[in-house]
Each structure stands twice: as structure tokens, then as C-alpha cells.
Design an enzyme around this catalytic site. Structure first.
Site, short mmCIF file in Angstrom:
data_model
loop_
_atom_site.label_atom_id
_atom_site.label_comp_id
_atom_site.label_asym_id
_atom_site.label_seq_id
_atom_site.Cartn_x
_atom_site.Cartn_y
_atom_site.Cartn_z
N ASP A 45 0.84 -1.20 0.00
CA ASP A 45 0.00 0.00 0.00
C ASP A 45 0.88 1.26 0.00
OD1 ASP A 45 0.86 -0.07 2.63
OD2 ASP A 45 -1.14 -0.03 3.53
N SER A 46 2.20 1.06 -0.05
CA SER A 46 3.11 2.17 -0.32
C SER A 46 2.77 2.83 -1.65
CB SER A 46 4.57 1.66 -0.37
OG SER A 46 4.67 0.57 -1.26
N ASP A 84 -0.98 -6.25 0.05
CA ASP A 84 -1.27 -5.60 1.33
C ASP A 84 -2.75 -5.44 1.59
OD1 ASP A 84 0.78 -4.86 3.04
OD2 ASP A 84 1.28 -3.04 1.93
N GLU A 181 9.87 -4.12 9.72
CA GLU A 181 10.28 -2.83 9.13
C GLU A 181 10.89 -1.92 10.18
OE1 GLU A 181 7.37 -0.96 6.60
OE2 GLU A 181 8.50 0.91 6.50
O1 KIV Z 1 3.63 -1.07 1.53
C1 KIV Z 1 4.74 -1.54 1.29
O2 KIV Z 1 5.34 -1.32 0.23
C2 KIV Z 1 5.36 -2.35 2.29
C3 KIV Z 1 6.80 -2.72 2.09
C4 KIV Z 1 7.54 -2.69 3.36
C5 KIV Z 1 6.91 -4.05 1.47
O3 KIV Z 1 4.75 -2.72 3.24
#
Ligand code: KIV
Length: 264
Positions: A45-46, A84, A181
């Protein structure tokens, strides 16, 4: 590339073989990553930040996640694909099941949930219904307003212990991958040694089984800022394919992340 499954990653953990992964949001990059033999792709969800230019991930919808998951699956038939669960889609176990179904139907092999031990019953319920789960611990970006910013987690003994206990409880609940993370390397190493399932790190040092980077950070093109734990492989190589293969090589040898990309 041969089809990658959770069993592949479990076997690599047993052998001590490290693996690289990256986020992807569209079919063209997914195809490029698969051609370079990246075994695991994450539709994160980045995308709210790197595709939509927002300050955080909170406004990303389930429909957007399903759309990008379908696109990535179209470009990469063989990678293990994790998608995600966006903000507030797991508020109750029933919601989590109804929402996870959409991502699985879009082509995900596993859903990722920003978790704490309170989500253990939800995770068991998903796994019992054939939805594999990756749990995301440490700096969970959907909790940015609780943390008061994107801050390293697990620096105090008390915080570190809580993350270890969460990891153990969620593994017991059925989680098949743990993503950590922005935690100190020693904490990530302890969790990696303690649990049986593969542990993937981002900003968590080089002792985890796997690494993941946001693709825009890997190529040094993020709109916001490039985090200190990331590395711009495109500026090092000047070519997308070479950037990906250098990243894979440096993860496999343990060169990335180095001391300067690690929280100690
Ligand atoms: O949303 C995202 O890109 C993540 C990364 C840490 C994989 O959670």
C-alpha cells in the site's frame, strides 16, 4: 523462473540462503523483476505514497490494491505474490475474510497485514479459510498517527520484547511470513533465529532471511524522500536490469544492507 511458493522460501531458510524481494505495482515492472528472477513481489500500500504522491498509506482502498495485484500477477505468473490489506480492512475478523478474498481473487498468493498479537484470532480464521498471511511488525506505516511519524521501532527493551512476543504469537496463529520494518538489527536477528517461518526485513539489517525494498527507492526515483536504509542501485549501474541483478546479488551475499543502511 520456476514457480515460487512458500515451501521454496521455507527450504531457503533451512539452507540459510538469503533472498531479495521488491514491491511492484504494474505488469511491466513485474515482468522485468521476474525476468531477473526476483522470487517474491509485494504489492504494497506504499503505492499511496510512490504512485499517488500522498504523505502516508491511509487513503489506499481495497479496490486499488486489487487493481494493482491483478496487474502485477499479469506480468509475473511465477513469483510468490503478497498483497497488502489496506488501512482498516481487518478491523474485525469477518471484514478481514471478506476483504482478503478480493486480493486472493486478484491473484495474490498471500495477504500482508500490519499486525499485533490482538490480530491472532483473525489470522487463524484467514489461514483456516485458505488465505495465507504475512504479518508486518515494527514500523507499521498504517499506525503513523499512533507512532507520531515514521520512526524506528523496538529500540527500548520493552518495545523489543513486545515485537518478539507479537512475532511468536502470530507465527503460532498461522502466519507464514514475518516482515519486519525499521527495527534494530539485533532485534531482527533474534526474531529470525527464533521463528521457523521466513523473516523479511526492510530497514532491519542483514540478518533476516530476506530483504524487501520499495521499487522506487531501489531505483532512486521516489517522490517523497529516499529512506536511509535504502540504496539507489540505478545510479550505481545506470541500467534497470543491472540494478535489479546487483540488488539480488548484494542481498544474497549479505552485502546489502550494510552498516550504513542499518539501525543499531
Ligand atoms: O507497503 C509496502 O510497500 C510495504 C513494504 C515494506 C513491502 O509494506
Amino acid at each position: 523462473m520456476k514457480k515460487v511458493t512458500i515451501n521454496t522460501l521455507m527450504a531457503w531458510k533451512k539452507e540459510g540462503r538469503k533472498f531479495a524481494s521488491v514491491t511492484a505495482y504494474d505488469a511491466s515492472f513485474a515482468k522485468l523483476f521476474e525476468q531477473q528472477e526476483i522470487p517474491l513481489l509485494v504489492v504494497g500500500d506504499s503505492l499511496g505514497m510512490v504512485l499517488q504522491g500522498k504523505n502516508n498509506t491511509l487513503s489506499v482502498s481495497l479496490e486499488e490494491m486489487a487493481y494493482h495485484t491483478r496487474s502485477v500477477r499479469a506480468g509475473s505468473p511465477n513469483c510468490l505474490l503478497i498483497a497488502d490489506m489496506p488501512f482498516m480492512t481487518c478491523a474485525t475478523p469477518e471484514q478481514a475474510c471478506n476483504n482478503a478474498v478480493e486480493l486472493m481473487k486478484a491473484g495474490a498468493n498471500m495477504v500482508k497485514i500490519e499486525a499485533g498479537c490482538w490480530l491472532a484470532p483473525t489470522i487463524t480464521m484467514l489461514v483456516q479459510r485458505a488465505v495465507p498471511v504475512c504479518v508486518h511488525l515494527g514500523l507499521t506505516p498504517q499506525s503513523v498517527n499512533i507512532f507520531g511519524g515514521f520512526k524506528v521501532q523496538g529500540r527500548s527493551d520493552e518495545q523489543a520484547e513486545k515485537i518478539v512476543q507479537d512475532a511468536l504469537a502470530l507465527e503460532m496463529a498461522g502466519a507464514q511470513i514475518i516482515l519486519l520494518e525499521c527495527v534494530p538489527k539485533a532485534l531482527a536477528a533474534r526474531i529470525t533465529d527464533t521463528v521457523r517461518v521466513p523473516v523479511i526485513g526492510i530497514g532491519a539489517g542483514n540478518a533476516t532471511d530476506g530483504q524487501v525494498l520499495v521499487m522506487h527507492d531501489l531505483f532512486g526515483i521516489s517522490t517523497n524522500y529516499i529512506p536511509s536504509f535504502s540504496k539507489n542501485y540505478l545510479s550505481k549501474t545506470g541500467d534497470l536490469r543491472q540494478a535489479i541483478s546487483l540488488y539480488i546479488k548484494e542481498v544474497e551475499t549479505g552485502e546489502f544492507p550494510s552498516h550504513e543502511q542499518t539501525f543499531n
